[in-house]
Design a protein around this motif. Structure first.
Motif, PDB file in Angstrom:
ATOM      1  N   SER A  47       0.832  -1.210   0.000  1.00 56.39           N
ATOM      2  CA  SER A  47       0.000   0.000   0.000  1.00 56.39           C
ATOM      3  C   SER A  47       0.862   1.255   0.000  1.00 56.39           C
ATOM      4  N   ILE A  48       1.956   1.214   0.772  1.00 61.02           N
ATOM      5  CA  ILE A  48       2.847   2.388   0.818  1.00 61.02           C
ATOM      6  C   ILE A  48       3.458   2.627  -0.558  1.00 61.02           C
ATOM      7  N   ARG A  49       3.887   1.552  -1.205  1.00 57.47           N
ATOM      8  CA  ARG A  49       4.482   1.698  -2.537  1.00 57.47           C
ATOM      9  C   ARG A  49       3.479   2.314  -3.512  1.00 57.47           C
ATOM     10  N   LEU A  50       2.236   1.796  -3.439  1.00 55.83           N
ATOM     11  CA  LEU A  50       1.183   2.331  -4.325  1.00 55.83           C
ATOM     12  C   LEU A  50       0.932   3.813  -4.021  1.00 55.83           C
ATOM     13  N   SER A  51       0.951   4.134  -2.713  1.00 52.55           N
ATOM     14  CA  SER A  51       0.717   5.527  -2.321  1.00 52.55           C
ATOM     15  C   SER A  51       1.777   6.438  -2.920  1.00 52.55           C
ATOM     16  N   TRP A  52       3.032   6.016  -2.813  1.00 50.63           N
ATOM     17  CA  TRP A  52       4.136   6.826  -3.390  1.00 50.63           C
ATOM     18  C   TRP A  52       3.962   6.986  -4.895  1.00 50.63           C
ATOM     19  N   PHE A  53       3.592   5.875  -5.548  1.00 46.65           N
ATOM     20  CA  PHE A  53       3.418   5.908  -7.001  1.00 46.65           C
ATOM     21  C   PHE A  53       2.364   6.949  -7.400  1.00 46.65           C
ATOM     22  N   PHE A  55       1.176   9.358  -5.588  1.00 43.86           N
ATOM     23  CA  PHE A  55       1.570  10.683  -5.121  1.00 43.86           C
ATOM     24  C   PHE A  55       2.460  11.367  -6.168  1.00 43.86           C
ATOM     25  N   ILE A  56       3.462  10.606  -6.632  1.00 45.63           N
ATOM     26  CA  ILE A  56       4.383  11.177  -7.633  1.00 45.63           C
ATOM     27  C   ILE A  56       3.620  11.473  -8.932  1.00 45.63           C
ATOM     28  N   LEU A  57       2.772  10.532  -9.321  1.00 43.40           N
ATOM     29  CA  LEU A  57       1.973  10.713 -10.544  1.00 43.40           C
ATOM     30  C   LEU A  57       1.073  11.958 -10.432  1.00 43.40           C
ATOM     31  N   GLY A  58       0.387  12.061  -9.310  1.00 44.89           N
ATOM     32  CA  GLY A  58      -0.532  13.180  -9.081  1.00 44.89           C
ATOM     33  C   GLY A  58       0.196  14.516  -9.012  1.00 44.89           C
TER      34      GLY A  58
END
Lengths: 113, 186
Positions: A47-53, A55-58
């Protein structure tokens, strides 16, 4: 009573102080708890990895939109584009700070656990 | 032997952790019980300590003794549990050394089961730090320095607690042997 006798009695007493684990299913419950925690930790890391992904995309998308909008020549309620997008840019910066603070907090929690 | 199983666990053989559980669960339970004074809470403490040990096994240095490293976690968890418990264990500070006349003779008159119950009863009435130090020093055979390492207390402090604990244990056992555990009165 002499000191040696006291010491001897204490040793005799303490030799009988051991207790066995009275719960026969302790080992099985413990192993299944370990498996459960490993699973939840694994999904937490995912979940943390997805969140970072996202976040960077957004953030990238927000930066792109913000710069494109401010350079365009449209007007909104009589205001030039640069001024019209200002509230959205401020909102973007606030969201960015809020999200990155949350992500660092999660990362700290992850490394601490 | 521990090192071999620890290496296997670190390689991903989770099931090898069972060896460490089987080897240390009873000792750990005795230590936890001496602090929290309650079987159910002691079990929770031992479970949490094993889980923490498993999760942080990679930080365990191979040149250290696993038992000492694990006991540090266990003792930490046990005192955490004591702090969390709303009601502190009730302590009974019975008489001091003066009450232990003939205690040795009375003690020898008890059968093994009664001796065990007497010791558990006495330890349950003592302050957690004192019963823990007694347990580690006399039963586990740990030295003052090791106990200081496990508990995080200074060596001087451990010596003081051990001295007080000896006096209190005898002060509690003496009256118990004259009343509830008196082989002549029963």
């Amino acid at each position: 009573m002499k000191q040696e006798e006291e010491e001897k009695l204490i040793r005799e007493l303490m030799m009988r102080s051991s207790d066995s684990m009275p719960f026969v299913d302790f080992e099985e419950r413990l192993m299944s708890e370990i498996v459960n925690r490993e699973k939840s930790r694994h999904s937490f890391v995912q979940s943390i990895r997805l969140s970072w992904f996202f976040f960077i995309l957004g953030s990238g998308f927000g930066l792109f939109l913000s710069s494109v909008a401010s350079e365009s020549r449209f007007t909104f309620l009589g205001l030039p584009a640069e001024t019209a997008v200002l509230p959205f840019q401020i909102l973007f910066v606030l969201l960015f700070i809020h999200q990155i603070e949350k992500l660092f907090h999660l990362r700290k929690r992850d490394s601490g656990s | 032997m521990d090192q071999l199983y620890i290496r296997n666990v670190l390689k991903g053989n989770r099931e090898d952790f069972r060896f460490l559980i089987r080897k240390y669960k009873d000792l750990a339970f005795s230590v936890a019980l001496s602090v929290v004074k309650n079987e159910y809470e002691a079990e929770e403490v031992v479970q949490e300590a094993f889980i923490k040990a498993y999760e942080h096994l990679s930080s365990f240095r191979g040149d250290a003794v696993f038992k000492t490293w694990f006991y540090k976690i266990l003792v930490n968890e046990a005192f955490k549990k004591v702090r969390q418990s709303k009601s502190a264990p009730s302590l009974l500070r019975d008489g001091m050394a003066g009450d232990i006349e003939d205690a040795d003779a009375h003690f020898l008159g008890l059968d093994e089961e009664e001796k065990h119950l007497l010791v558990r009863d006495a330890l349950s009435r003592m302050e957690s730090r004192e019963s823990l130090v007694l347990q580690l020093f006399y039963f586990e055979g740990e030295g003052i320095r090791e106990i200081a390492g496990i508990t995080g207390w200074s060596e001087g402090n451990v010596k003081v607690i051990l001295h007080r604990a000896r006096k209190h244990l005898l002060g509690i056992v003496g009256p118990l042997l004259k009343t509830e555990f008196n082989p002549i009165r029963r």
